[in-house]
Design an enzyme around this catalytic site. Sequence first.
Site, PDB file in Angstrom:
ATOM      1  N   ASP A 148      -2.752   0.019   2.932  1.00 12.57           N
ATOM      2  CA  ASP A 148      -2.273   0.510   1.642  1.00 12.57           C
ATOM      3  C   ASP A 148      -1.303  -0.556   1.147  1.00 12.57           C
ATOM      4  OD1 ASP A 148      -1.693   2.220  -0.552  1.00 12.57           O
ATOM      5  OD2 ASP A 148       0.119   2.892   0.482  1.00 12.57           O
TER       6      ASP A 148
ATOM      7  N   GLU B  16      -7.033  -0.569   0.101  1.00 13.82           N
ATOM      8  CA  GLU B  16      -7.064   0.216  -1.133  1.00 13.82           C
ATOM      9  C   GLU B  16      -7.126  -0.730  -2.320  1.00 13.82           C
ATOM     10  OE1 GLU B  16      -4.955   4.103  -1.801  1.00 13.82           O
ATOM     11  OE2 GLU B  16      -3.769   2.811  -3.110  1.00 13.82           O
TER      12      GLU B  16
ATOM     13  N   ASP C 291       2.934   5.715   2.645  1.00 12.51           N
ATOM     14  CA  ASP C 291       2.171   4.464   2.754  1.00 12.51           C
ATOM     15  C   ASP C 291       1.332   4.446   4.035  1.00 12.51           C
ATOM     16  OD1 ASP C 291       3.644   3.039   0.460  1.00 12.51           O
ATOM     17  OD2 ASP C 291       5.259   3.608   1.815  1.00 12.51           O
TER      18      ASP C 291
END
Length: 193
Positions: A7, A68, A141
Amino acid sequence: MIVLGVDPGLTRCGVGVIEAGAYRRLSFIHVDVVRSDPHESQDLRLLKIYDGLCAKMDEFIPDTVSIERVFAQENRNTVLGTAQAAGMAMLAAAQRGIPVALHTPTESKMAITGNGKAEKIQMERMVARILNLNALPTPADAADALAIAICHALRPSGALEGGEREQHLTPAQRQWAQATQHATRRRGVRRGM
């Protein structure tokens, strides 16, 4: 198959590592956040993120790095830093010959909950449930990094291949695969393909 999920973020970059086995069995391996000091110069912050990601890749030797996908947000500085952190993850993986997959937040939500508009708490609960964790992964996160890794492992062309893949999809995964195929066909029609 070991999947390292990222992330991306310039201040906090989530890293989640899972193992995808037969019959969609997913196992938790590791979760962490690579941090940089917002008071340092951007180049040093990116170096810290890069070094931290390299260390995780060297430690866990993933088969795939799932990141991501970054989308434009209202805050241009935030999206720029996030995109640069994603670039550091791609670079670290490329240097090690590890394939990279990019997944949108909507893809991740769809793969995990069956709802592309799922709330953050729904995602965290499903991540904990899928990985059989006793507590919700924190911070956000870290949970997002695990979600991106799970998304890649569960996607129709992820860990499961061939006829085995179709046979072992959950209803949510089938729905996601159908929606993805439909969206791909619609884009092709709009482009005149």
